[in-house]
Design a protein around this motif. Sequence first.
Motif, PDB file in Angstrom:
ATOM      1  N   SER A  88      34.863   0.026  36.304  1.00  0.00           N
ATOM      2  CA  SER A  88      36.092   0.208  35.523  1.00  0.00           C
ATOM      3  C   SER A  88      37.187  -0.778  35.905  1.00  0.00           C
ATOM      4  N   GLY A  89      37.094  -1.341  37.115  1.00  0.00           N
ATOM      5  CA  GLY A  89      38.152  -2.212  37.601  1.00  0.00           C
ATOM      6  C   GLY A  89      39.292  -1.457  38.265  1.00  0.00           C
ATOM      7  N   ASN A  90      39.226  -0.125  38.278  1.00  0.00           N
ATOM      8  CA  ASN A  90      40.285   0.700  38.868  1.00  0.00           C
ATOM      9  C   ASN A  90      39.869   1.366  40.174  1.00  0.00           C
ATOM     10  N   PHE A  91      38.644   1.080  40.632  1.00  0.00           N
ATOM     11  CA  PHE A  91      38.152   1.737  41.844  1.00  0.00           C
ATOM     12  C   PHE A  91      38.891   1.220  43.068  1.00  0.00           C
ATOM     13  N   MET A  92      39.270   2.165  43.955  1.00  0.00           N
ATOM     14  CA  MET A  92      39.914   1.832  45.220  1.00  0.00           C
ATOM     15  C   MET A  92      39.172   2.544  46.350  1.00  0.00           C
ATOM     16  N   PRO A  93      39.163   1.985  47.575  1.00  0.00           N
ATOM     17  CA  PRO A  93      38.326   2.538  48.650  1.00  0.00           C
ATOM     18  C   PRO A  93      38.683   3.951  49.092  1.00  0.00           C
ATOM     19  N   TRP A  94      39.910   4.394  48.833  1.00  0.00           N
ATOM     20  CA  TRP A  94      40.288   5.755  49.259  1.00  0.00           C
ATOM     21  C   TRP A  94      39.867   6.830  48.252  1.00  0.00           C
ATOM     22  N   GLN A  95      39.474   6.418  47.069  1.00  0.00           N
ATOM     23  CA  GLN A  95      39.210   7.380  45.998  1.00  0.00           C
ATOM     24  C   GLN A  95      38.041   8.324  46.256  1.00  0.00           C
ATOM     25  N   PRO A  96      36.958   7.932  46.982  1.00  0.00           N
ATOM     26  CA  PRO A  96      35.875   8.887  47.248  1.00  0.00           C
ATOM     27  C   PRO A  96      36.288  10.114  48.058  1.00  0.00           C
ATOM     28  N   LEU A  97      37.489  10.107  48.626  1.00  0.00           N
ATOM     29  CA  LEU A  97      38.020  11.306  49.268  1.00  0.00           C
ATOM     30  C   LEU A  97      39.239  11.862  48.532  1.00  0.00           C
ATOM     31  N   SER A  98      40.109  10.974  48.069  1.00  0.00           N
ATOM     32  CA  SER A  98      41.366  11.442  47.470  1.00  0.00           C
ATOM     33  C   SER A  98      41.147  12.211  46.170  1.00  0.00           C
ATOM     34  N   TYR A  99      40.075  11.900  45.433  1.00  0.00           N
ATOM     35  CA  TYR A  99      39.827  12.566  44.157  1.00  0.00           C
ATOM     36  C   TYR A  99      39.668  14.072  44.314  1.00  0.00           C
TER      37      TYR A  99
END
Length: 198
Positions: A38-49
Amino acid sequence: MPQLPPLTKALILACVGVYFLFELVPGAGWFALWPLQSGNFMPWQPLSYAFLHGGFTHLLFNMLGLWMFGSELERVWGRRRYAQLLIAGALTAALAQLVFSALMHSNAPTVGASGALFALLLSFGMLFPNRIITPLIPPIPMKAKYFVAIFGTLELLLGTRLLDFGPTNVAHFAHLGGMLGAYLLIRYWRTRGPRRLR
């Protein structure tokens, strides 16, 4: 109903607080789990979501499950192992959803603690297989192992569209990923002889 031990209480307060924060302040999109393509992936997202929720009902049911199943597991395992299980469930749920999104060429983000909650659900069924519980849906008393088996099978059937109720925004493979993460972690713990793993 069990009382709230410290980490479970903190997680519930954090999820509720984050939900109302982003109801007032824009910016939740930076913390949702976006597909890699998507171009919006960030490394913290696998936990923050896992701290975000798509609506009040989504939040309510996840927090109810965290209370019902997480409280017991925190008391049995202690805070450290309980936290490890939740993190493993959230990460494997995120991984499963990222793979699914890539295969389906989807650019839709994912939010919610459901993957971690399904990790708790499977853990509860493994530790207390014969405990009688009465779920909200269906309100029928049953052993925990049957409840887990029914929910796992439903997630698989719904995810593969073998059982189809029309368009949905539920991340079924994230749920299955959370269950897989919990299973693998508990199996690993058992091979190392951890305390109070049955």
